[in-house]
Design an enzyme around this catalytic site. Structure first.
Site, PDB file in Angstrom:
ATOM      1  N   PHE A 133       0.812  -1.222   0.000  1.00 45.03           N
ATOM      2  CA  PHE A 133       0.000   0.000   0.000  1.00 45.03           C
ATOM      3  C   PHE A 133       0.842   1.266   0.000  1.00 45.03           C
ATOM      4  CE2 PHE A 133      -2.398  -3.259   2.515  1.00 45.03           C
ATOM      5  CZ  PHE A 133      -3.238  -3.631   1.473  1.00 45.03           C
ATOM      6  N   ALA A 187      -0.200  -1.952 -14.230  1.00 43.09           N
ATOM      7  CA  ALA A 187      -0.901  -2.571 -15.365  1.00 43.09           C
ATOM      8  C   ALA A 187      -0.650  -1.775 -16.643  1.00 43.09           C
ATOM      9  CB  ALA A 187      -2.398  -2.673 -15.080  1.00 43.09           C
ATOM     10  N   ARG A 196     -10.012  -0.096 -20.049  1.00 42.53           N
ATOM     11  CA  ARG A 196     -10.211  -1.515 -20.312  1.00 42.53           C
ATOM     12  C   ARG A 196      -9.903  -2.316 -19.050  1.00 42.53           C
ATOM     13  NH1 ARG A 196      -6.688  -4.729 -24.783  1.00 42.53           N
ATOM     14  NH2 ARG A 196      -8.223  -6.304 -25.350  1.00 42.53           N
ATOM     15  N   GLN A 199      -9.474  -5.417  -6.415  1.00 41.61           N
ATOM     16  CA  GLN A 199      -8.764  -4.170  -6.145  1.00 41.61           C
ATOM     17  C   GLN A 199      -9.724  -3.114  -5.602  1.00 41.61           C
ATOM     18  OE1 GLN A 199      -5.664  -4.322  -5.729  1.00 41.61           O
ATOM     19  NE2 GLN A 199      -4.800  -3.167  -7.407  1.00 41.61           N
ATOM     20  N   LYS A 246      -6.649   1.872 -17.513  1.00 43.45           N
ATOM     21  CA  LYS A 246      -6.240   2.863 -16.514  1.00 43.45           C
ATOM     22  C   LYS A 246      -5.937   2.131 -15.209  1.00 43.45           C
ATOM     23  CE  LYS A 246      -9.179   6.573 -18.352  1.00 43.45           C
ATOM     24  NZ  LYS A 246     -10.391   7.405 -18.101  1.00 43.45           N
ATOM     25  N   GLY A 247      -5.073   2.709 -14.406  1.00 42.81           N
ATOM     26  CA  GLY A 247      -4.787   2.096 -13.110  1.00 42.81           C
ATOM     27  C   GLY A 247      -6.015   2.091 -12.231  1.00 42.81           C
ATOM     28  N   GLY A 285      -5.751   0.460  -8.829  1.00 46.69           N
ATOM     29  CA  GLY A 285      -5.397   0.009  -7.482  1.00 46.69           C
ATOM     30  C   GLY A 285      -5.700   1.012  -6.385  1.00 46.69           C
ATOM     31  N   GLU A 286      -5.714   2.281  -6.728  1.00 46.41           N
ATOM     32  CA  GLU A 286      -5.832   3.272  -5.664  1.00 46.41           C
ATOM     33  C   GLU A 286      -7.167   4.005  -5.665  1.00 46.41           C
ATOM     34  OE1 GLU A 286      -1.929   4.761  -4.507  1.00 46.41           O
ATOM     35  OE2 GLU A 286      -1.271   4.246  -6.513  1.00 46.41           O
TER      36      GLU A 286
HETATM   37 MO1  MOS Z   1       0.801   3.398  -3.919  1.00 52.27          MO
HETATM   38  S1  MOS Z   1       0.444   4.352  -2.168  1.00 52.27           S
HETATM   39  O1  MOS Z   1       1.386   4.770  -4.791  1.00 52.27           O
HETATM   40  O2  MOS Z   1       1.872   2.171  -3.458  1.00 52.27           O
END
Ligand code: MOS
Length: 734
Positions: A237, A507, A624, A634, A697-698, A700-701
């Site tokens: 994280f 990704a 995508r 995620q 597009k990312g 994860g956050e």
């Molecule tokens: Mo993320 S907080 O940019 O690993």
């Protein structure tokens, strides 16, 4: 063509993880291994006056005690973090007698077992000369300074202060987020082994190539002599993006005692020396016309940092791009305290910033008596207000619409305290979400074997995001081979170079490289076949050839073709391969961000102030989607962390000692299943031909962004109480 990309394949590493077969950093028990245990400072600021290691040295099993008294001085490796230059720290361990924060490593005991080292570490007597420590951020507001992180700390357009003063309707408030820790499952650990001047490190890292380069510089060896491996990471994280002090200490100790050395931080130690989300205090002022058009936005405030790291919490980042208004002024500044180094933590910048902005937008909706979604749509930014560039794609209106529909937003009655379920006050709230679509240079290699199996590799990271699975899918579809025939290798600096896995860029970055390498490999085999008089594809137009199920076939006549394996065999080739080095275009004409909308329903006990999140519905458009299952996972993870941020998570600071106080998983609260209940994620389809070669597009956050304000807004709707100070605990509602 067998659809592979987007399919909800199970994780390729899932079985290894649940059976315990996956080997994490601390499980590398090399022959002749020694163990180092850290002794950490008990004061926040001052100097070390003496270190008495006599008792420790004569304790059973002890090999050496290392401190600034006998350690080699390592050069400052600051600035090595090229991919993401905001989290480097500058005080190399054991470089002098100075203490910059409580919990700083001041010595390390190396012994033959972890137990012996732990016992002896308790025998090291350190004395200090304390100096007055700067601990409480609020006391130093007047010393706030600008420090550039990944983006300039200020931005302005028009006359925000003037426009705010003249605005028909105003909201001007201060929002506060406490210190928070990543609380990833696997604490930081590594095993370092020297073989002459060659170094091998088994780390738990989200940035192995930078770790390699940093260690090479620190220990005066060429980067090629350093190998960093990190095949499994038990969560990060953001907390594993830097080479923190213990990494240097293990490598130094291994060189000094001429044995491989393991350091596995205790959970407590990991709270002090591996970053945290810094405390922030943010003023968010909005001015609007009576019909709901924003005429001014001001976002300014402070975040904690210290003098030995570069980190800046860039919480004004989203405000520059989120809504259309002619007048904007933002500034995020830092206050240097004698506290541990902050670092990025899931959705750095955007997550704290959107808590303030989306709370203020909710307050504005009430002030205007406009529906919160309507207010956001009214102020939709058709281009990126920060750069003036068009968006590569933007589907936030679809996110609002689909999220509202699924959530049943129309059921909501606008008045606070107007909805109940039995005794429970019920509140419905929403917020927007956004995160930039970053991309960094990445390389990949694809190898086809004569049996038709394919190896794809890139030295990237798998921290649970699904990297290994989606990269295999991407290669399988690009080459037209079955998913099961593709293996993706990663987590090792002997593989093609990959960037830090942070900023949700893995990704997009690694995926673009994998796509390029696989495309080139396919083209190589096609070229071989069309030039080969023995091939059924001889003389065909290469552009008229498709690949599916491990075969190359004519698009116009799929019965004409042959297997990849047959082509390699006929040419006596064991393998064919292709490599690609991909990077984003220098002058991208587009601005790229992912967007979403989060809806929360809370129930609040009117007598006890207990808040329960009854439901979350969130709609995200992330370009995508490479794997619907890992993508959802995620988003779920981000949302759960957002529930924690809203209601539970805070690391308390002892204002006298300068120590984080609740430094264990019993007292540092994170959501458990009972806190989570129902999460419904909508994957809003989005076709983005501009963002990068794979259109992804990312994601994860962005999942955490918007969750805390949606919940805070729902709590206001339920109770009529606006809490501007996270987390929303019982006492703040009573
Ligand atoms: Mo993320 S907080 O940019 O690993």
């Amino acid at each position: 063509m067998i659809p592979t990309i987007g399919e909800p394949h199970d994780r390729v590493d899932g079985r290894q993880k649940v059976t315990g077969e996956a080997r994490y950093a601390a499980e590398n028990n090399l022959p002749n291994l020694a163990y180092a245990v850290l002794v950490t400072s008990t004061i926040p600021a001052g100097t070390i006056t003496s270190i008495d290691a006599a008792a420790a040295k004569s304790a059973p099993g002890v090999i050496n005690v290392i401190s600034h008294l006998n350690a080699p001085k390592l050069p400052d490796t600051g600035g090595q973090q090229q991919d993401s230059n905001a989290a480097e720290h500058h005080h190399m361990p054991f470089s002098d007698d100075s203490v910059h924060y409580l919990g700083q490593a001041v010595a390390a005991v190396v012994a033959d077992t972890f137990e012996h080292a732990t016992h002896a570490a308790g025998l090291v007597r350190v004395t200090y000369r304390p100096t007055p420590a700067r601990i409480v951020m609020e006391e130093y507001r007047s010393e706030a300074k600008e420090r550039h992180g990944n983006a300039p700390s200020t931005f302005s357009k028009g006359d925000a202060d003037g426009a705010l003063a003249g605005a028909a309707v105003k909201v001007d408030q201060v929002y506060r987020i406490p210190y928070e820790h990543h609380n990833q499952m696997e604490p930081h650990a590594l095993v370092a082994a020297w073989d002459g001047d060659r170094l091998t490190v088994h780390d738990s890292a989200q940035n192995i190539f930078t770790t390699r380069q940093t260690l090479a510089k620190a220990f005066g060896v060429p980067p090629e002599s350093v190998r960093v491996q990190s095949p499994f990471v038990g969560g990060a994280f953001g907390s594993k993006g830097s080479a923190w002090p213990h990494v240097f200490i293990a490598v130094m100790a291994a060189r000094m005692v001429r044995r491989p050395v393991k350091i596995a931080l205790t959970r407590r130690q990991a709270y002090f020396s591996n970053g945290h989300r810094p405390l922030t205090e943010q003023r968010l002022a909005l001015g609007a016309s009576a019909d709901g058009k924003l005429v001014a936005m001001i976002h300014e405030g402070i975040g904690q940092t210290n003098t030995v790291c570069d980190y800046v919490e860039g919480f004004t980042s989203p405000t520059r791009s989120m809504y259309a208004t002619p007048n904007v002024r933002v500034a995020h500044r830092v206050i240097e305290l004698d506290l541990p180094s902050p670092t990025y933590m899931r959705a750095p910048g955007e997550n704290p910033g959107m808590y303030a902005l989306e709370s203020a937008m909710d307050e504005m909706a009430y002030a205007l008596k406009i529906d919160p979604i309507q207010l956001r749509v009214l102020n939709h930014a058709d281009n990126d207000p920060a750069s003036g560039k068009p968006w590569s794609s933007k589907s936030i209106k679809e996110c609002y619409a689909q999220g509202a529909e699924r959530f049943g937003w129309t059921r909501r009655t606008a008045e606070p305290r107007s909805m109940r379920d039995g005794r429970q006050l019920v509140g419905l709230g929403m917020a927007s979400a956004t995160y930039p679509s970053h991309r960094a240079p990445a390389s990949a290699r694809a190898v086809m074997h004569r049996d038709g199996n394919v190896d794809v590799s890139s030295g990237t990271h798998e921290m649970g995001m699904g990297t290994a699975t989606v990269m295999a899918q991407l290669a399988a579809e690009t080459l037209g081979v079955p998913f099961e025939r593709v293996t993706f290798r990663y987590g090792d600096t002997t593989l093609p170079r990959a960037p830090i896995s942070a900023g949700s860029l893995t990704a997009a970055s690694v995926g673009s490289a994998v796509f390029a390498a696989a495309s080139q490999l396919k083209k190589k085999v096609i070229d071989l076949a069309v030039a080969d008089t023995s091939s059924p594809l001889n003389g065909a137009d290469p552009n008229g050839i498709d690949a599916a199920d491990g075969r190359l076939v004519l698009k116009s006549d799929p019965s004409r073709g042959e297997a990849y394996a047959a082509i390699l065999r006929r040419h006596y080739l064991d393998t064919m391969d292709a490599s690609a080095d991909e990077k984003p275009e220098a002058n991208d004409p587009y601005s790229a961000r992912a967007f979403g909308a989060v809806f929360a329903e809370v129930g609040v006990d009117p007598d006890l102030g207990i808040v329960r999140v009854r439901r979350i519905v969130a709609a995200f458009a992330g370009g995508r989607i490479l794997n619907a299952k890992t993508a959802r996972s995620q988003y779920y993870g981000g949302i759960i962390q957002g529930i924690g941020m809203a209601l539970l998570e805070q690391t308390h600071l002892d204002r006298h000692l300068g120590a984080f106080a609740n430094v264990n998983l019993a007292e540092n609260l994170v959501p458990v299943n009972a806190d989570v209940r129902s999460i419904d994620v909508i994957l809003v389809p989005e076709d983005d031909p501009h963002v990068n070669p794979i259109g992804a597009k990312g994601i994860g956050e962005i999942g955490i962004v918007g969750v805390a304000p949606a919940i805070a807004n729902a709590v206001y709707h339920a109770t009529g109480k606006r809490v501007r100070d996270l987390p929303i605990t019982i006492e703040k509602l009573l």
